[in-house]
Enzyme design. Sequence first.
Site, short mmCIF file in Angstrom:
data_model
loop_
_atom_site.label_atom_id
_atom_site.label_comp_id
_atom_site.label_asym_id
_atom_site.label_seq_id
_atom_site.Cartn_x
_atom_site.Cartn_y
_atom_site.Cartn_z
N HIS A 166 0.85 -1.23 -0.09
CA HIS A 166 0.07 -0.02 0.05
C HIS A 166 0.98 1.21 0.03
O HIS A 166 0.56 2.27 0.47
CB HIS A 166 -1.05 -0.24 1.22
CG HIS A 166 -0.23 -0.09 2.53
ND1 HIS A 166 -0.93 -0.73 3.66
CD2 HIS A 166 0.85 0.26 2.97
CE1 HIS A 166 0.02 -0.68 4.61
NE2 HIS A 166 1.03 0.30 4.41
N HIS B 278 -1.04 4.80 9.71
CA HIS B 278 0.18 5.29 9.73
C HIS B 278 0.56 6.88 10.59
O HIS B 278 0.60 7.62 9.86
CB HIS B 278 0.97 5.56 8.61
CG HIS B 278 0.83 4.28 7.57
ND1 HIS B 278 -0.16 3.76 7.05
CD2 HIS B 278 1.85 3.42 7.21
CE1 HIS B 278 0.03 2.71 6.15
NE2 HIS B 278 1.24 2.37 6.55
N HIS C 32 10.23 -3.80 3.13
CA HIS C 32 10.90 -2.51 3.13
C HIS C 32 11.16 -2.02 4.57
O HIS C 32 10.74 -2.49 5.50
CB HIS C 32 9.68 -1.50 2.48
CG HIS C 32 8.29 -1.38 3.20
ND1 HIS C 32 7.60 -2.46 3.65
CD2 HIS C 32 7.82 -0.43 3.73
CE1 HIS C 32 6.64 -1.92 4.26
NE2 HIS C 32 6.47 -0.70 4.40
N GLU D 100 4.74 -5.14 8.57
CA GLU D 100 3.38 -4.96 8.22
C GLU D 100 2.84 -6.41 7.37
O GLU D 100 1.42 -6.43 7.57
CB GLU D 100 3.37 -3.82 7.01
CG GLU D 100 3.32 -2.44 7.60
CD GLU D 100 3.19 -1.50 6.27
OE1 GLU D 100 3.19 -0.32 6.65
OE2 GLU D 100 3.24 -2.04 5.26
C1 DHB Z 1 6.44 3.44 1.84
C2 DHB Z 1 5.71 2.02 1.93
C3 DHB Z 1 4.76 2.10 3.10
O1 DHB Z 1 4.12 0.88 3.33
C4 DHB Z 1 4.29 3.09 3.70
O2 DHB Z 1 3.36 2.86 4.61
C5 DHB Z 1 4.98 4.12 3.68
C6 DHB Z 1 6.12 4.39 2.78
C7 DHB Z 1 7.38 3.45 0.85
O3 DHB Z 1 7.83 2.47 0.24
O4 DHB Z 1 7.84 4.79 0.37
FE FE Z 2 2.57 1.22 5.15
#
Ligand code: DHB
Ligand code: FE
Length: 451
Positions: free
Chosen positions: A179, A226, A360, A407
Amino acid sequence: MALDKPYLDIPGTTIFDADQSRKGYWLNQFCMSLMKAENRTRFKADEDAYLAEWPMTDEQRAAVRARDLNWMMRTGGNIYFLSKLGACDGLSFQQMAGSMTGMTEEQYRAMMVAGGRTPEGNRVIGEGGDAQGPMSQSPAWQEWQDAQAQLALADAVEHAQEAQPQGQARITAAVFTSHVPAIGAAVDMGKTQEPYWKPMFQGYEFSKQWVKDNRPDVIFLVYNDHATNFDLGVIPTFAIGTAAEFEPADEGYGKRPVPTVHGDPDLAAHIAQSVIQQDFDLTLVNELKVDHGLTVPLSLMFGQPEQWPCKVIPFHVNVVQYPVPSGKRCFELGQAIRRAIESYDRPLKVQIWGTGGMSHQLQGPRAGLINAEWDNKFLDRLIADPAELSTMPHIDYVREAGSEGIELVMWLIARGAMADVAGGKAPKVAHRFFHVPASNTAVGHLILENQ
Ligand code: DHB
Ligand code: FE
């Protein structure tokens, strides 16, 4: 089933459940506003003007003006909220409680001094106890009721003709997707065909057609807030959005130009009741702005419609401040959610979506970590052996998939809600896609259909 209310046969008692909460929402919010001295001053100076500022019903305003607590409760008031109005009038809790019993203040006080009201005969409607008499009622309420009686009758006759569709709700499929906020920005700014984005959006072409062909009535959408609604003041582990509408949030870039999300308060209340009774302690969120965690998956699957084509129940999981819930807990919660949805007696097609991930890391010198091999193994295990996958400890997510890779525990909620986990057939893998990168993230996407 609609809300199960075993408490309706307790005499002289109103339980503050989801229906009451919805009905009394603005009445209760008005009462809370009286916790501020300047609001009390304005209310006392001109009650009508102050009441007009709150989107209450005329009946609720009349009940407030009459200071009839039974009437206010009938229209959705809850005593803890209403007590702010009583406090504003200088009343004690004993005076407020006594005022609802048909006794004088002195009689009520004397009853309490003598040991209080006995439960004997007061447990079930129809017994002969002293809570069975007519409730105290202001002349204003009596007048109101007389005036409304005709209207109510006409309304009841009209609604008696309405045939409710028969059948049970079913979970038809689960959708899993990252997301990333930059994906939403790419959609909003018309960049989906640019070389950086094209291969990623291509992976969702199948999905956009699939969701047209398999349109749900409701999406139960698992995501994490978030730091949008829940700041560091209060952090619920699991929270369900029970409102009728959810506005897209302004996360600092301005509000995304996407439609308002429409909820399903009735189904959400049913799920909350069922899941809490299965011993999962959900937080009820009656007011919620939805961030990229929820709106980006909708954009990926539906593109840019005028209105979202179905209802959405937002379900938040804390993955921001530790401790976060375990994969096992999430997997078991998914099973409870399936039981809840499938015990709802309306023939709705419900999809459950799990969002976030894949690998990530958005912070520190290790930012940018991507582990494609681990992610793909996660997809394999999610499809074929989710029970085993759910036992994986947090530390593995973080070490292998980056700090924000955590996540992915949310995907186990959606997976736990699939039929095979409850002894049904294995799901059909309708679509699988993986792509690096979108912003800082490995994009993973899976559609599993219940057979
Ligand atoms: C990014 C990915 C995420 O799931 C998020 O909540 C905020 C930023 C990203 O890859 O920039
Ligand atoms: Fe996220």
